[in-house]
Enzyme design. Structure first.
Site, PDB file in Angstrom:
ATOM      1  N   GLY A  51       7.389   0.919   1.240  1.00 27.40           N
ATOM      2  CA  GLY A  51       7.130   0.686  -0.180  1.00 27.40           C
ATOM      3  C   GLY A  51       8.235   1.269  -1.035  1.00 27.40           C
ATOM      4  O   GLY A  51       8.625   0.671  -2.047  1.00 27.40           O
ATOM      5  N   SER A  52       8.760   2.421  -0.614  1.00 23.56           N
ATOM      6  CA  SER A  52       9.790   3.066  -1.437  1.00 23.56           C
ATOM      7  C   SER A  52      11.062   2.223  -1.451  1.00 23.56           C
ATOM      8  O   SER A  52      11.597   1.902  -2.511  1.00 23.56           O
ATOM      9  CB  SER A  52      10.071   4.483  -0.928  1.00 23.56           C
ATOM     10  OG  SER A  52      10.509   4.478   0.412  1.00 23.56           O
ATOM     11  N   SER A  53      11.536   1.833  -0.268  1.00 22.86           N
ATOM     12  CA  SER A  53      12.809   1.111  -0.266  1.00 22.86           C
ATOM     13  C   SER A  53      12.660  -0.300  -0.816  1.00 22.86           C
ATOM     14  O   SER A  53      13.647  -0.886  -1.283  1.00 22.86           O
ATOM     15  CB  SER A  53      13.438   1.092   1.116  1.00 22.86           C
ATOM     16  OG  SER A  53      12.543   0.591   2.038  1.00 22.86           O
ATOM     17  N   ALA A  54      11.443  -0.854  -0.809  1.00 19.92           N
ATOM     18  CA  ALA A  54      11.267  -2.180  -1.424  1.00 19.92           C
ATOM     19  C   ALA A  54      11.559  -2.097  -2.922  1.00 19.92           C
ATOM     20  O   ALA A  54      12.212  -2.977  -3.492  1.00 19.92           O
ATOM     21  CB  ALA A  54       9.855  -2.700  -1.182  1.00 19.92           C
ATOM     22  N   PRO A  59       0.845  -1.197   0.000  1.00 22.02           N
ATOM     23  CA  PRO A  59       0.000   0.000   0.000  1.00 22.02           C
ATOM     24  C   PRO A  59       0.882   1.250   0.000  1.00 22.02           C
ATOM     25  O   PRO A  59       1.830   1.343   0.772  1.00 22.02           O
ATOM     26  CB  PRO A  59      -0.825  -0.129   1.281  1.00 22.02           C
ATOM     27  CG  PRO A  59      -0.789  -1.578   1.614  1.00 22.02           C
ATOM     28  CD  PRO A  59       0.517  -2.102   1.112  1.00 22.02           C
ATOM     29  N   GLY A  78       4.035   3.736   5.313  1.00 23.41           N
ATOM     30  CA  GLY A  78       4.986   3.392   6.362  1.00 23.41           C
ATOM     31  C   GLY A  78       5.308   1.911   6.398  1.00 23.41           C
ATOM     32  O   GLY A  78       5.700   1.363   7.428  1.00 23.41           O
ATOM     33  N   ASP A  81      14.551   0.125   7.316  1.00 21.75           N
ATOM     34  CA  ASP A  81      13.764  -0.481   6.234  1.00 21.75           C
ATOM     35  C   ASP A  81      14.666  -1.340   5.351  1.00 21.75           C
ATOM     36  O   ASP A  81      14.358  -2.470   4.995  1.00 21.75           O
ATOM     37  CB  ASP A  81      13.148   0.587   5.321  1.00 21.75           C
ATOM     38  CG  ASP A  81      12.600   1.778   6.069  1.00 21.75           C
ATOM     39  OD1 ASP A  81      12.353   1.640   7.273  1.00 21.75           O
ATOM     40  OD2 ASP A  81      12.439   2.842   5.453  1.00 21.75           O
TER      41      ASP A  81
END
Ligand SMILES: Nc1ncnc2c1ncn2[C@@H]1O[C@H](COP(=O)(O)OP(=O)(O)O)[C@@H](O)[C@H]1O
Ligand SMILES: O=C(O)[C@H]1O[C@H](OP(=O)(O)O)[C@H](O)[C@@H](O)[C@@H]1O
Ligand SMILES: [Mg+2]
Length: 374
Positions: free
Chosen positions: A140-143, A133, A137, A186
């Site tokens: 999602g960005s670092s994934a 989603p 938090g 993360d």
């Protein structure tokens, strides 16, 4: 491209013929900050876990030109109307994942050049997908960055050359490149997988450029629940004011961050002793300290309501990251979980059991680790 399958298997390499170059695909999973976040941004400590519930995947295909493919929905450029465009910008901002892919390529290339790591001259196209989603938090960005980084490691066959404990910092640098204020927890969770205790003390960070990361047995965790809502918030924006106060030497922020960091240390002991009443207390303290430092306006009413709905059901609750999703623990067991499920449904929040990803390190990754780290 759909995020592939539901198993935590990391890599997919397709060969189209004996000599044809391989297509490489990597997944990176969402993470939950269980204790200590956001002190990772401030030489603190955290306990974090990587979860199978959501993931991003990146696909690298050898090609004649170097191509970064925009995602059809996450990098939307075609709209039904002006209202659609304005609404989209209001809810999700200007940016999608393309800038993350590009920044990863830049940071990877510069690091390899600095280190004298040879990169061949073949080109590739990169595309990505994610079901994490957006901006909740859950990292999602670092994934997206982490999965891209893994594709590059394999395309250039340099996995041996970049130690596993260095990779989270390079993944973070890609976001720093874009001016996003973020921390290491993360990226460490996403590189290592499983459940980790992380110590980002200043001495280690300055001397080695990374913290001390210890993988813990995921069996130590009690059942946890993830609560989230459609409510994207930009973690960079959320963090920037507190970050500035910390840099300015604000004693309240500095001492509160130290307190948050100490929760992770106490939490490690509580997990090892299976003292789950203590774990619940620490989780609640973590959120209360965040609330005092960041203030309600910055955290957002809906995010605070998610924590409060959980607490009214008797659960311990805190943000998984900077806001948008909450991790909850029901110390009284299944009957309390049912109360929590009903309360979340009534409030319009999604809730699901947390599924932990096992360790993701392969033999090559393990060989690259320096002693003293997990
Ligand atoms: N689901 C997504 N799809 C595309 N880009 C994303 C997504 N989530 C985050 N991003 C990109 O990453 C940037 C930072 O996101 P961030 O606020 O850190 O979210 P998260 O909490 O998911 O990590 C965004 O501004 C955007 O450029
Ligand atoms: O505030 C936090 O707990 C975290 O915020 C960011 O994560 P995100 O998933 O983007 O909200 C940040 O990158 C982390 O380091 C913080 O701990
Ligand atoms: Mg992020």
């Amino acid at each position: 491209m759909e995020p592939n399958g539901s198993s935590p298997s990391l890599t997919k390499i397709e060969r189209n013929g004996s000599s044809a170059p391989a297509i490489i695909e990597h997944k990176a999973f969402a993470r939950i900050g269980l204790l200590g976040n956001p002190s990772d941004v401030y030489y603190g400590r955290t306990i974090s876990l990587n979860i199978e519930n959501f993931w991003a995947s990146v696909r690298l295909e050898p090609s004649s030109d170097l191509l970064i493919r925009p995602h059809p929905t996450h990098d939307l450029v075609k709209f039904a109307s002006l209202d659609h465009l304005v609404n989209r910008l209001k809810n999700e901002g200007y940016y999608g994942g393309v800038r993350l892919l590009m920044a990863t390529c830049k940071v990877f290339t510069n690091y390899c050049k600095e280190q004298g790591i040879h990169l061949h001259n073949n080109n590739f196209s990169l595309s990505y997908d994610t079901n994490i989603p957006r901006q909740t938090g859950l990292s999602g960005s670092s994934a997206i960055v982490c999965a891209t980084f893994s594709c590059l490691l394999d395309f250039y066959k340099v996995r041996d050359n970049i130690a596993v404990e260095i990779r989270p910092q390079l993944i973070l640098n890609a976001e720093k490149e874009l001016g996003i204020v973020a921390g290491l927890q993360d990226r460490v969770a996403q590189v290592y997988g499983g459940l980790l205790y992380m110590d980002f003390n200043k001495e280690s960070m300055e001397k080695y450029g990374h913290g001390n990361y210890t993988q813990l047995d995921t069996g130590l965790l009690p059942p946890l629940h993830l609560i989230y809502a459609e409510n994207p918030s930009d973690s960079g924006k959320v963090h920037s004011a507190v970050r500035q106060r910390w840099l300015d030497g604000d004693t309240f922020i500095i001492s509160s961050m130290e307190e948050v960091a100490s929760l992770a240390l106490q939490g490690k002991r509580a997990l090892l002793e299976k003292d789950y009443a203590k774990l619940a207390t620490l989780m609640n303290q973590n959120f209360d300290l965040r609330r005092q430092m960041f203030g309600d306006a910055s955290l957002g009413a809906l995010n605070i309501e998610m924590v409060e709905v959980a607490r009214r059901a008797g659960a311990a609750a805190k943000f998984t990251g900077s806001g948008g999703a909450v991790v909850a623990f029901c110390p009284e067991g299944q009957s309390q979980v049912e109360v929590l499920n009903n309360a979340c449904k009534k409030a319009g929040f999604a809730i699901e059991p947390v599924r932990v990803v096992p360790s993701l390190l392969n033999e090559i990754d393990i060989r690259t680790q320096s002693s003293g780290n997990a």
